[in-house]
Design a protein around this motif. Sequence first.
Motif: not given
Length: 91
Positions: A15-16, A18, A64, A70-75
């Motif tokens: 995973k990413d 972040n 986020r 703030s860089k975490a790719p979460i929605d």
Amino acid sequence: MDVGRVIGNVWATKKDENLNGQKLLAIKILLDKEHERDGFVVASDIVGAGVGDLVLISHGGGARHAVGNSKAPIDSAVVGIVDSIEVLDYE
């Protein structure tokens, strides 16, 4: 913000970066106290929710912000565990 029910856990070995350290949950979003939307969302859990819990879900930038990255790719993020819901009928 939505209310949902935790229906399971999500694991991802690749995973990413972040997302490292984030607990991910599968959640059914509630339409009302008795009905759920089709499908489910995956949300980062910051409050220690478990399967069967009713939870508060934040979406987008608020999610986020809640996880502090703030860089975490979460929605979506679980930001609270619901103790009870009281809906008044005004009809």
